[in-house]
Design a protein around this motif. Structure first.
Motif, PDB file in Angstrom:
ATOM      1  N   SER A   2       0.834  -1.199   0.000  1.00 16.94           N
ATOM      2  CA  SER A   2       0.000   0.000   0.000  1.00 16.94           C
ATOM      3  C   SER A   2       0.871   1.252   0.000  1.00 16.94           C
ATOM      4  O   SER A   2       2.041   1.223   0.384  1.00 16.94           O
ATOM      5  N   ARG A   3       0.268   2.356  -0.429  1.00 14.40           N
ATOM      6  CA  ARG A   3       1.006   3.621  -0.469  1.00 14.40           C
ATOM      7  C   ARG A   3       1.510   3.999   0.920  1.00 14.40           C
ATOM      8  O   ARG A   3       2.644   4.445   1.083  1.00 14.40           O
ATOM      9  N   HIS A   4       0.635   3.817   1.939  1.00 17.42           N
ATOM     10  CA  HIS A   4       1.042   4.128   3.317  1.00 17.42           C
ATOM     11  C   HIS A   4       2.279   3.340   3.718  1.00 17.42           C
ATOM     12  O   HIS A   4       3.233   3.894   4.240  1.00 17.42           O
ATOM     13  N   LEU A   5       2.230   2.040   3.493  1.00 17.52           N
ATOM     14  CA  LEU A   5       3.305   1.157   3.938  1.00 17.52           C
ATOM     15  C   LEU A   5       4.600   1.458   3.192  1.00 17.52           C
ATOM     16  O   LEU A   5       5.674   1.504   3.793  1.00 17.52           O
ATOM     17  N   LEU A   6       4.516   1.708   1.902  1.00 24.45           N
ATOM     18  CA  LEU A   6       5.700   2.012   1.110  1.00 24.45           C
ATOM     19  C   LEU A   6       6.349   3.306   1.582  1.00 24.45           C
ATOM     20  O   LEU A   6       7.554   3.360   1.841  1.00 24.45           O
ATOM     21  N   ALA A   7       5.556   4.361   1.738  1.00 19.03           N
ATOM     22  CA  ALA A   7       6.097   5.649   2.176  1.00 19.03           C
ATOM     23  C   ALA A   7       6.660   5.545   3.585  1.00 19.03           C
ATOM     24  O   ALA A   7       7.741   6.080   3.872  1.00 19.03           O
ATOM     25  N   ALA A   8       5.950   4.871   4.474  1.00 17.17           N
ATOM     26  CA  ALA A   8       6.422   4.714   5.847  1.00 17.17           C
ATOM     27  C   ALA A   8       7.719   3.919   5.883  1.00 17.17           C
ATOM     28  O   ALA A   8       8.642   4.250   6.646  1.00 17.17           O
ATOM     29  N   THR A   9       7.823   2.890   5.064  1.00 19.24           N
ATOM     30  CA  THR A   9       9.043   2.086   4.996  1.00 19.24           C
ATOM     31  C   THR A   9      10.223   2.946   4.556  1.00 19.24           C
ATOM     32  O   THR A   9      11.319   2.857   5.127  1.00 19.24           O
ATOM     33  N   GLU A  10      10.006   3.807   3.561  1.00 18.56           N
ATOM     34  CA  GLU A  10      11.070   4.694   3.078  1.00 18.56           C
ATOM     35  C   GLU A  10      11.494   5.677   4.166  1.00 18.56           C
ATOM     36  O   GLU A  10      12.683   5.917   4.375  1.00 18.56           O
ATOM     37  N   VAL A  11      10.520   6.259   4.861  1.00 22.89           N
ATOM     38  CA  VAL A  11      10.811   7.219   5.933  1.00 22.89           C
ATOM     39  C   VAL A  11      11.605   6.546   7.040  1.00 22.89           C
ATOM     40  O   VAL A  11      12.624   7.074   7.515  1.00 22.89           O
ATOM     41  N   LEU A  12      11.152   5.387   7.476  1.00 21.86           N
ATOM     42  CA  LEU A  12      11.835   4.687   8.561  1.00 21.86           C
ATOM     43  C   LEU A  12      13.251   4.283   8.157  1.00 21.86           C
ATOM     44  O   LEU A  12      14.183   4.379   8.967  1.00 21.86           O
ATOM     45  N   ALA A  13      13.444   3.865   6.913  1.00 26.63           N
ATOM     46  CA  ALA A  13      14.775   3.495   6.435  1.00 26.63           C
ATOM     47  C   ALA A  13      15.724   4.694   6.479  1.00 26.63           C
ATOM     48  O   ALA A  13      16.887   4.562   6.891  1.00 26.63           O
ATOM     49  N   ARG A  18      20.368   7.000   9.499  1.00 20.99           N
ATOM     50  CA  ARG A  18      21.019   8.165  10.100  1.00 20.99           C
ATOM     51  C   ARG A  18      21.015   8.142  11.619  1.00 20.99           C
ATOM     52  O   ARG A  18      21.509   9.068  12.253  1.00 20.99           O
ATOM     53  N   GLY A  19      20.420   7.104  12.208  1.00 21.42           N
ATOM     54  CA  GLY A  19      20.362   7.014  13.660  1.00 21.42           C
ATOM     55  C   GLY A  19      19.455   8.072  14.274  1.00 21.42           C
ATOM     56  O   GLY A  19      19.689   8.536  15.386  1.00 21.42           O
ATOM     57  N   GLU A  20      18.392   8.427  13.559  1.00 19.62           N
ATOM     58  CA  GLU A  20      17.466   9.451  14.009  1.00 19.62           C
ATOM     59  C   GLU A  20      16.098   8.848  14.318  1.00 19.62           C
ATOM     60  O   GLU A  20      15.834   7.700  13.979  1.00 19.62           O
ATOM     61  N   THR A  21      15.249   9.660  14.970  1.00 21.17           N
ATOM     62  CA  THR A  21      13.938   9.183  15.400  1.00 21.17           C
ATOM     63  C   THR A  21      12.857  10.200  15.082  1.00 21.17           C
ATOM     64  O   THR A  21      13.139  11.365  14.802  1.00 21.17           O
ATOM     65  N   VAL A  22      11.609   9.741  15.164  1.00 23.75           N
ATOM     66  CA  VAL A  22      10.455  10.610  14.945  1.00 23.75           C
ATOM     67  C   VAL A  22       9.381  10.297  15.979  1.00 23.75           C
ATOM     68  O   VAL A  22       9.265   9.158  16.451  1.00 23.75           O
ATOM     69  N   ALA A  23       8.630  11.328  16.325  1.00 27.11           N
ATOM     70  CA  ALA A  23       7.432  11.197  17.157  1.00 27.11           C
ATOM     71  C   ALA A  23       6.339  12.018  16.486  1.00 27.11           C
ATOM     72  O   ALA A  23       6.624  12.954  15.721  1.00 27.11           O
ATOM     73  N   SER A  44      10.139   0.199  15.387  1.00 30.11           N
ATOM     74  CA  SER A  44      10.584   0.660  16.708  1.00 30.11           C
ATOM     75  C   SER A  44      12.024   1.163  16.703  1.00 30.11           C
ATOM     76  O   SER A  44      12.437   1.842  17.640  1.00 30.11           O
ATOM     77  N   ALA A  45      12.766   0.894  15.656  1.00 30.90           N
ATOM     78  CA  ALA A  45      14.140   1.397  15.566  1.00 30.90           C
ATOM     79  C   ALA A  45      14.180   2.908  15.355  1.00 30.90           C
ATOM     80  O   ALA A  45      15.190   3.549  15.630  1.00 30.90           O
ATOM     81  N   ALA A  46      13.068   3.494  14.877  1.00 31.81           N
ATOM     82  CA  ALA A  46      13.068   4.933  14.595  1.00 31.81           C
ATOM     83  C   ALA A  46      11.826   5.659  15.099  1.00 31.81           C
ATOM     84  O   ALA A  46      11.834   6.878  15.204  1.00 31.81           O
ATOM     85  N   PHE A  47      10.750   4.941  15.389  1.00 26.21           N
ATOM     86  CA  PHE A  47       9.510   5.579  15.829  1.00 26.21           C
ATOM     87  C   PHE A  47       9.419   5.512  17.352  1.00 26.21           C
ATOM     88  O   PHE A  47       9.420   4.433  17.925  1.00 26.21           O
ATOM     89  N   LEU A  48       9.337   6.690  17.997  1.00 29.26           N
ATOM     90  CA  LEU A  48       9.308   6.719  19.460  1.00 29.26           C
ATOM     91  C   LEU A  48       7.914   6.659  20.043  1.00 29.26           C
ATOM     92  O   LEU A  48       7.703   6.064  21.095  1.00 29.26           O
ATOM     93  N   THR A  92       9.239  13.935  23.647  1.00 29.01           N
ATOM     94  CA  THR A  92       9.729  12.562  23.481  1.00 29.01           C
ATOM     95  C   THR A  92      11.239  12.458  23.304  1.00 29.01           C
ATOM     96  O   THR A  92      11.791  11.367  23.388  1.00 29.01           O
ATOM     97  N   GLY A  93      11.888  13.579  23.009  1.00 28.33           N
ATOM     98  CA  GLY A  93      13.317  13.531  22.724  1.00 28.33           C
ATOM     99  C   GLY A  93      13.630  13.029  21.328  1.00 28.33           C
ATOM    100  O   GLY A  93      14.761  12.644  21.033  1.00 28.33           O
ATOM    101  N   ALA A  94      12.641  13.041  20.452  1.00 25.42           N
ATOM    102  CA  ALA A  94      12.841  12.586  19.068  1.00 25.42           C
ATOM    103  C   ALA A  94      13.666  13.605  18.280  1.00 25.42           C
ATOM    104  O   ALA A  94      13.703  14.789  18.615  1.00 25.42           O
TER     105      ALA A  94
END
Length: 167
Positions: A2-13, A18-23, A44-48, A92-94
């Protein structure tokens, strides 16, 4: 995929590389952005985490959106989205905070028509990026389009920052 899953996968990658996070702080989408970003395995490696501040008062209490801004402009405003993004990043410290506020319908809110949406990303240096799409459709369609727009905004910010930091 799905478009959601593809875009989210790219964002998380991008974030993981880069060792960064998002909230996320969201209002009209009531958790749909969080659900989108946690769909891919390994999120969970990038989403807080996230804050669903559906009630205006929670935007102030949980996310530190200035009370005078909310009183003056209401909950649906670009500055409110920016304050929500900054608030969730600091809470969150993201590395990045992503926020969505708007009117999904069926009725206008705070004098703003249905389909008014304000999105913001707050970055590690305090810089804020905005997107203010005008959306049309049913309540569910507006919420789905908002999720797409929010994830796309975050992806664009991350891709721009990759180019800026790569030389």
């Amino acid at each position: 995929m799905s478009r959601h899953l593809l875009a989210a996968t790219e964002v998380l990658a991008l974030l993981v590389r880069r060792g960064e996070t998002v909230a996320v702080a969201e209002s009209l989408t009531a958790g749909l952005v969080c659900a989108s970003l946690t769909g891919p395995p390994g999120a969970s490696a990038a989403f807080l985490g996230g804050v669903v501040s559906y009630a205006t008062e929670l935007k102030h209490r949980l996310l530190n959106v200035p009370a005078d801004l909310l009183a003056r402009e209401g909950a649906v405003h670009p500055e409110v989205a920016a304050a929500m993004a900054d608030g969730v990043r600091l809470l969150t410290g993201a590395t990045y905070g992503l926020a969505a506020t708007g009117v999904a319908g069926p009725d206008p809110q705070d004098g703003k028509p249905v389909g008014t949406v304000h999105l913001a990303v707050s970055g590690p240096d305090g810089r804020v990026w905005h997107r203010d799409p005008r959306l049309a459709g049913t309540r569910d369609q507006i919420r789905e389009m908002t999720v797409n727009e929010a994830v796309d905004l975050l992806r664009g910010v991350l891709e721009t920052n990759v180019r800026e930091h790569s030389g």
